[in-house]
Design an enzyme around this catalytic site. Structure first.
Site, PDB file in Angstrom:
ATOM      1  N   SER A 549       0.846  -1.193   0.000  1.00  0.00           N
ATOM      2  CA  SER A 549       0.000   0.000   0.000  1.00  0.00           C
ATOM      3  C   SER A 549       0.887   1.251   0.000  1.00  0.00           C
ATOM      4  O   SER A 549       1.677   1.438  -0.925  1.00  0.00           O
ATOM      5  CB  SER A 549      -0.955  -0.033   1.196  1.00  0.00           C
ATOM      6  N   ASP A 634      -9.658  -3.678  -5.535  1.00  0.00           N
ATOM      7  CA  ASP A 634      -9.069  -2.861  -4.470  1.00  0.00           C
ATOM      8  C   ASP A 634      -9.719  -1.475  -4.449  1.00  0.00           C
ATOM      9  O   ASP A 634      -9.757  -0.783  -5.466  1.00  0.00           O
ATOM     10  CB  ASP A 634      -7.561  -2.729  -4.698  1.00  0.00           C
ATOM     11  N   HIS A 669      -8.035  -4.849  -1.453  1.00  0.00           N
ATOM     12  CA  HIS A 669      -6.828  -4.351  -0.793  1.00  0.00           C
ATOM     13  C   HIS A 669      -6.270  -5.340   0.223  1.00  0.00           C
ATOM     14  O   HIS A 669      -5.062  -5.421   0.406  1.00  0.00           O
ATOM     15  CB  HIS A 669      -7.153  -3.024  -0.089  1.00  0.00           C
TER      16      HIS A 669
END
Length: 697
Positions: A549, A634, A669
């Site tokens: 991330s 995501d 995610h």
């Protein structure tokens, strides 16, 4: 003698050509500066060509890793074999019931249950997520909120992995799930005390920002739900909860740099929420309730590391706040837990968590003792306001996690559960855990937490995986992982670099790694890498870096700045197209990020972002071996960022090192759902690293 085998990498009979994404030039002009994005077209997941390209990359990754498939399966079995399959959480008591989460052998998902009054009572299954998930490639049970009379449960589910939850109601007496559904929520709900009303947060359908609070009445259509609050400022998110005292419903709004709360007596859900303290730029605060007072953690009066104040329910503006625990320059206040007779404060000093116990009668004020050089402790689940037991957790890089009940009256501790590491091979005394300090280029000392198998020679020949995050003030604590043993037992050293951008060393540590100071995050990581090489923990031939991330942004930045330091990179759901994303306020969560990265509509921040944005700074040069992973759905970092990045790297890089992109076509995610399914991606990542080291046993 360490039990691993290093051999030469097997030659492949046929190297499949890597996918080449077509170029469609798109000019992006801001502040009279034009950037050319040849892969902008990849941002449409409804485009068949996009899906075909992602599938082609997946096929290429599979072919390039085909010789490790048996090894991946062995790693998966090994990691799964350390996990206790028939596992049960430590029960906690709430409103007359003991609540338990358990797993059964061969099943991926948890089962939520409860027992009335005593643990010897009959078990009542609330939710079996294995049954609920059976028709979905992805499944997540969001929140469960039990009504005060214990007869109803509001629960939420996400079957797409974009964190857009659907709320439903289950009758716990009859087992009936009511037909009414509330879609596009954050997943949590809060009951008023009347057992008829609950509140929830709704998300914007485009940006996914939680922007509205609604009130739902039992047995009414959700279309009739009443909007009780709308947060119009696109840089803020809103949420709702009930105080531990059960007296007040709280609506909160927060951005990176400020917050605001409203409160309402939970007995009168149809009343009007009253503002606690109006938002003020750079004023961050949170509130808890006890007796007739509120307790506030805030940074008021330049309290960079926060302080705790107290005020009456009837006078909540900041001018009425009185110090309870004053600000201390060296101590960060992270959280508090309120009990009937005690206040527990979670503090952080010199990077380490400390639990402070204070009695309301002021007769006791002390810290729980922790003697390790590096460890993780945290306040656990303590929903019972009347209890004299503090539940907390403890673990370290070489010590499995424990759940501990500490009696605040008798000062006696009881370990309720210690994580079991199955397989019969693990002994914590076989692993060394310590903390070292690297000197950054500006003279600041950066802490690094290390763990490795005792007996290895620190001669520069060891493979080392260096991990960091470094954003949002999020601290990566040195915690135990049974999965990580698959690297440690094969000679790897694991290092966590506590770089600026987190809050490991206090709030200033965060402030010095954000906005116009963001490059400190990247140079800190690089300087830690150089230290680890200099001190012969590893070498450039054996150093690997991992981040996900915002940590994936870190990976992209360091390989643009110093690619020669690293033999391989793992970049998970990486945020790499910083400028384009931050200029597009229709992308989920963008506007709420301005206080973290800056608003590129302002020239100063645009220039800063462009100077480090990984996608914008790919150049014709040699890059390390790389495995990049993402999820098609995501909602935090859109799939097209890593896809575009890999396409551009393929076009420009001058080396023959591996560059692999793996897209999970079913998840978002957080990766795959289910406790075992996610291990398959870890097995792929570990096999990638071990393959580069020539280790297959």
């Amino acid at each position: 003698m360490l039990n691993f085998l290093r051999i030469n990498t097997p030659s492949l009979k046929k190297i499949n050509p890597f996918p080449i994404a077509k170029k469609i030039s798109k000019q992006l002009t801001t502040h009279n500066d034009t950037r050319i994005d040849n892969y902008y077209w990849l941002n449409n997941r409804e485009n068949k060509e996009v899906i075909d390209y992602l599938n082609a990359e997946n096929a290429y990754t599979k072919s390039m890793m085909q010789h490790t498939e048996n090894f991946q399966n062995a790693l998966f079995d090994e990691m799964k074999g350390r996990i206790k399959e028939d596992d049960t959480s430590v029960p906690y008591k709430l409103n007359g019931y003991w609540y338990i989460t358990k797993y059964e052998v061969g099943k991926d998902y948890p089962i939520y249950a409860r027992k009335k009054d005593t643990l010897q009572a009959d078990e009542e299954i609330l939710f079996d997520c294995n049954d609920m998930a059976k028709d979905y490639a992805y499944f997540n049970l969001g929140g469960i909120s039990i009504s005060p009379d214990n007869t109803l449960a509001v629960f939420s589910t996400d079957t797409v992995s974009r964190r857009q939850y659907t709320i439903q109601i289950k009758n716990l007496i009859t087992g009936e799930i009511y037909s009414d559904k509330i879609i596009n929520t954050t997943g949590s709900a809060t009951w008023a005390n009347d057992n008829k009303t609950f509140f929830y947060a709704m998300k914007d359908e485009v940006t996914l920002r939680s922007h509205k609070i609604f009130k739902h009445k039992l047995h009414s259509d959700s279309d009739a739900d009443i909007e009780v609050y709308h947060e119009a400022d696109e840089t803020f998110n809103t949420f709702v909860y009930k105080t531990k005292s059960k007296k007040h419903l709280i609506i909160g709004v927060s951005s990176t740099l400020s917050s605001e709360y409203r409160f309402l007596n939970a007995d009168t859900p149809d009343g009007d929420f009253q503002i606690f303290q109006k938002r003020t730029k750079d004023l961050e605060y949170s509130i808890a309730h006890y007796n007739d007072s509120f307790y506030i953690i805030s940074n008021i009066d330049n309290s960079t590391n926060f302080k705790i104040s107290k005020t009456s329910e009837n006078a909540t503006e900041k001018k009425h706040w009185k110090d309870l625990i004053p600000h201390r320059k060296s101590v960060l206040i992270e959280d508090i837990e309120i009990f009937k007779d005690y206040l527990v404060v979670n503090e952080r000093e010199n990077g380490l968590n400390k639990l402070r116990i204070m009695s309301w009668n002021k007769e006791e004020d002390y810290y729980l003792p922790f003697n390790s050089e590096t460890y993780t402790t945290y306040i656990g689940n303590n929903p019972d306001f009347e209890s004299n037991l503090l539940r907390y957790g403890y673990n370290a890089l070489n010590t499995p996690g424990s759940v501990i009940d500490y009696n605040l009256k008798t000062k006696q501790s009881e370990v309720k559960k210690e994580q079991e590491v199955l397989g019969g091979k693990f002994k914590k005394t076989n692993y060394e855990a310590k903390r070292v300090w690297a000197k950054a280029r500006d003279g600041v000392k950066i802490p690094i937490s290390l763990v490795y198998k005792k007996g290895i020679s620190l001669d520069g020949s060891n493979p080392l995986l260096q991990y960091a995050y470094g954003s949002y003030g999020s601290t990566i604590d040195p915690s135990f992982s049974s999965i990580r043993l698959s690297l440690l037992d094969r000679g790897f050293i694991y290092a966590i670099s506590h770089i600026r951008g987190g809050e490991y060393l206090g709030r200033d540590w965060y402030e010095d790694g954000k906005l116009l100071n963001k490059k400190n995050t990247f140079t800190d990581f690089i300087d830690c890498s150089k230290y680890l090489i200099k001190e012969k923990y590893t070498s450039t031939k054996h150093l690997y870096a991992y981040g996900g991330s915002a940590g994936g942004l870190l990976m992209g930045a360091i390989i643009n700045m110093n690619p020669e330091l690293y033999h391989g990179i793992l970049a998970a759901v990486p945020f790499v197209d910083v400028v384009t994303t931050m200029l597009d306020d229709t992308i989920p969560l963008t506007t709420g990020e301005y206080d973290e990265w800056g608003n590129p509509n302002q020239l100063e921040y645009y220039k800063c972002m462009k100077s480090y944005s990984p996608y914008d700074n790919v150049k014709p040069k040699s890059y390390p071996n790389m495995l990049v992973t993402t999820g098609l759905h995501d909602s935090q970092v859109q799939y097209w960022e890593p896809a575009k990045w890999v396409a551009k790297l393929r076009d420009l890089k001058t080396d023959t090192n591996k560059l692999l992109l793996h897209t999970d076509m079913d998840s978002g995610h957080g990766g795959a759902s289910g406790r075992f399914e996610s291990l398959k991606e870890v097995a792929l990542e570990y096999a990638f690293l071990l393959d580069l080291e020539g280790i297959y046993g």
